[in-house]
Design an enzyme around this catalytic site. Structure first.
Site, short mmCIF file in Angstrom:
data_model
loop_
_atom_site.label_atom_id
_atom_site.label_comp_id
_atom_site.label_asym_id
_atom_site.label_seq_id
_atom_site.Cartn_x
_atom_site.Cartn_y
_atom_site.Cartn_z
N HIS A 225 0.55 -1.10 0.15
CA HIS A 225 0.04 -0.08 -0.24
C HIS A 225 0.57 1.27 0.53
O HIS A 225 -0.18 2.14 -0.29
CB HIS A 225 -0.94 0.38 1.28
CG HIS A 225 0.07 0.04 2.26
ND1 HIS A 225 0.37 -0.87 3.33
CD2 HIS A 225 0.29 1.56 3.31
CE1 HIS A 225 1.23 0.31 4.22
NE2 HIS A 225 0.76 0.69 4.66
C1 UD1 Z 1 -2.34 4.96 6.30
C2 UD1 Z 1 -0.80 5.69 6.96
C3 UD1 Z 1 0.31 4.54 6.86
C4 UD1 Z 1 -0.32 3.29 7.21
C5 UD1 Z 1 -1.59 2.90 6.36
C6 UD1 Z 1 -2.28 1.52 6.92
C7 UD1 Z 1 -0.50 8.39 6.82
C8 UD1 Z 1 0.32 8.98 6.21
N1 UD1 Z 1 -0.28 7.06 6.19
O1 UD1 Z 1 -1.94 4.94 4.90
O2 UD1 Z 1 0.84 5.01 7.44
O3 UD1 Z 1 0.49 2.45 7.14
O4 UD1 Z 1 -2.91 3.12 7.32
O5 UD1 Z 1 -3.59 1.79 6.24
O6 UD1 Z 1 -1.70 8.59 7.45
N2 UD1 Z 1 -9.48 4.45 2.05
C9 UD1 Z 1 -10.40 3.88 2.15
N3 UD1 Z 1 -11.27 3.97 3.02
C10 UD1 Z 1 -10.31 3.79 4.65
C11 UD1 Z 1 -9.57 4.64 4.15
C12 UD1 Z 1 -8.83 4.95 2.32
O7 UD1 Z 1 -11.01 3.57 0.60
O8 UD1 Z 1 -11.21 3.43 5.09
C13 UD1 Z 1 -8.71 4.71 0.83
C14 UD1 Z 1 -8.35 6.28 0.94
O9 UD1 Z 1 -9.83 6.52 -0.17
C15 UD1 Z 1 -7.47 6.97 0.28
C16 UD1 Z 1 -6.67 6.00 0.48
O10 UD1 Z 1 -7.36 4.43 0.77
O11 UD1 Z 1 -7.12 7.35 -0.68
C17 UD1 Z 1 -5.87 6.35 1.41
O12 UD1 Z 1 -5.74 6.35 2.78
P1 UD1 Z 1 -5.29 7.11 3.68
O13 UD1 Z 1 -6.01 6.80 4.77
O14 UD1 Z 1 -4.96 8.46 2.85
O15 UD1 Z 1 -3.74 6.79 3.74
P2 UD1 Z 1 -3.05 5.22 4.03
O16 UD1 Z 1 -2.62 4.76 2.29
O17 UD1 Z 1 -4.51 4.33 4.65
#
Ligand code: UD1
Length: 391
Positions: A225
């Protein structure tokens, strides 16, 4: 005021415990339990920033880990890093005003961790950081910035491995603020191991074919991821291509993060994973993932947590990153860094399949009692601080 074993001063506010994203939940569950069991029990208030919000990334994990419903949810959702961090800050500030906590406890390195710590710093509320001092020394990782800044702000810092103290002292953090307690994520793993779900059942429920993992070689578990691996089409394509090759020798179960799924669709790379020997699943619950990991032949991942969990389970892990903030998993555990280089990945897999994978040993204090140590230390620290203020 005289303190008895059962007494928490009525004028000392709750510990506000912050979670935001998936890797925070397994760290917070044992902490809340240990705070409740400690005498005197530490009053807590669970705050969810809402950074991760959907069923797969959030609700299932709360249920599996028997986490209570958050007392407060800031519902920030997804956005750019700046907007997400700013939204958490804006919505967190009034909570501090109304709750007047004794301290705010943050875990790990996600955007919510730093955002809440920053608000506390401006309001003179003590910050407690669990999993302090880990450093990848790679400032291009958003989590590294979150770690460094949170540790600068924190008043009490709990570490998972001894190397963290050297990182902190190098950055000017006073040694007396740091306390080595071990790894709360391993507390969760040990507490839940007996409840882990059998891999065949997990595949069956998700609509995959359970027979795939009956291969004589076993099976591998994959997660990916990190933006550095999944946000560019050429890097992602090369990684998926090597996974496809690896799957010829070893069937793979790929628990896919929403970011990765969206990018595979956007770049039109789905075909690379269409193989009967690759099972693609949505993000898994904690007990499902634990079951998959515990019986796996190997783990291929860019996650921070899986490096530690595979070490605790004695399962070889190939980490698809150039560096790690968790060096003990390499020095003592089962972890090997392979980067995103297809050749190194293939070589690592071949080594493990030939029986030459690392077996490792369990690091110091990864014994299921880290949260208890935090409860004892934090309780003493808060009560001493309080006594100084009122006395
Ligand atoms: C975050 C953390 C990372 C951790 C990871 C585990 C930061 C900087 N990064 O990254 O350290 O290892 O979580 O998962 O805080 N999304 C969904 N559903 C959700 C949450 C997110 O679909 O419940 C999608 C969002 O649309 C987004 C993407 O996943 O585009 C990334 O989510 P985001 O919270 O930005 O960070 P992660 O990449 O998950």
């Amino acid at each position: 005021m005289i303190l008895t074993d059962e007494h928490w001063p009525s004028d000392l506010g709750p510990v506000v415990c912050v979670v935001g994203a998936r890797p925070n939940f397994m760290k917070m569950a044992p902490i809340l339990r240990a705070f409740g069991a400690h005498r005197p029990a530490l009053p807590t208030l669970l705050l969810h920033t809402g950074q991760h919000y959907d069923k797969d990334m959030n609700d299932r994990l709360f249920a599996d880990l028997r986490l209570p419903r958050p007392d407060i949810n800031l519902e920030v959702g997804s956005a750019t890093h700046a907007v997400q961090t700013a939204e958490v800050m804006k919505r967190f500030e009034p909570v501090l005003d109304s709750q007047r906590p004794s301290c705010v406890l943050v875990v790990g390195d996600v955007n919510s961790t730093l955002a809440c710590a920053l608000v506390c710093a401006k309001k003179d509320v003590p910050v407690v950081h669990v999993e302090a001092g880990l450093r990848s020394h790679d400032r291009a990782m958003p989590e590294e910035i979150n770690r460094v800044l949170t540790d600068q702000i924190a008043d009490r810092l709990y570490t998972t491995e001894r190397s963290a103290l050297a990182n902190l002292t190098r950055e000017g953090v006073a040694e007396e603020r740091v306390c080595f307690v071990g790894n709360v994520m391993i507390d969760s793993l040990l507490a839940n191991r007996e409840f882990a779900q059998a891999p065949a059942k997990t595949l069956q429920i998700a609509g995959g074919d359970p027979a795939v993992i009956d291969d004589p070689c076993g099976y591998g578990v994959v997660t990916l991821h990190r933006p550095s691996n999944v946000d560019r089409s050429d890097t992602l394509q090369a990684l998926l291509a090597v996974l496809r090759e690896v799957s010829d020798g070893l069937p793979l179960v790929f628990a896919m993060h929403p970011r990765t799924r969206a990018n595979i669709e956007r770049f039109g790379l789905g075909e690379l994973l269409r193989s009967p020997r690759i099972v693609v699943l949505p993000p898994q619950g904690y007990l499902e993932m634990l079951g998959l990991l515990a019986s796996a032949k190997l783990v291929l991942s860019d996650s921070g947590g899986l490096q530690e969990e595979s070490t605790a389970l004695g399962v070889p892990c190939l980490t698809i990153r150039e560096n790690t903030e968790r060096p003990i998993t390499i020095e003592q555990g089962t972890n090997t860094l392979v980067g995103a280089d297809p050749q190194a990945i293939r070589r690592g897999v071949d080594e493990i399949l030939s029986g030459a994978g690392k077996s490792g040993r369990i690091p110091e204090f990864w014994d299921g009692r880290a949260a208890e140590r935090i409860a004892a230390d934090l309780s003493a620290w808060l009560l001493a601080r309080h006594a100084q203020r009122v006395g």
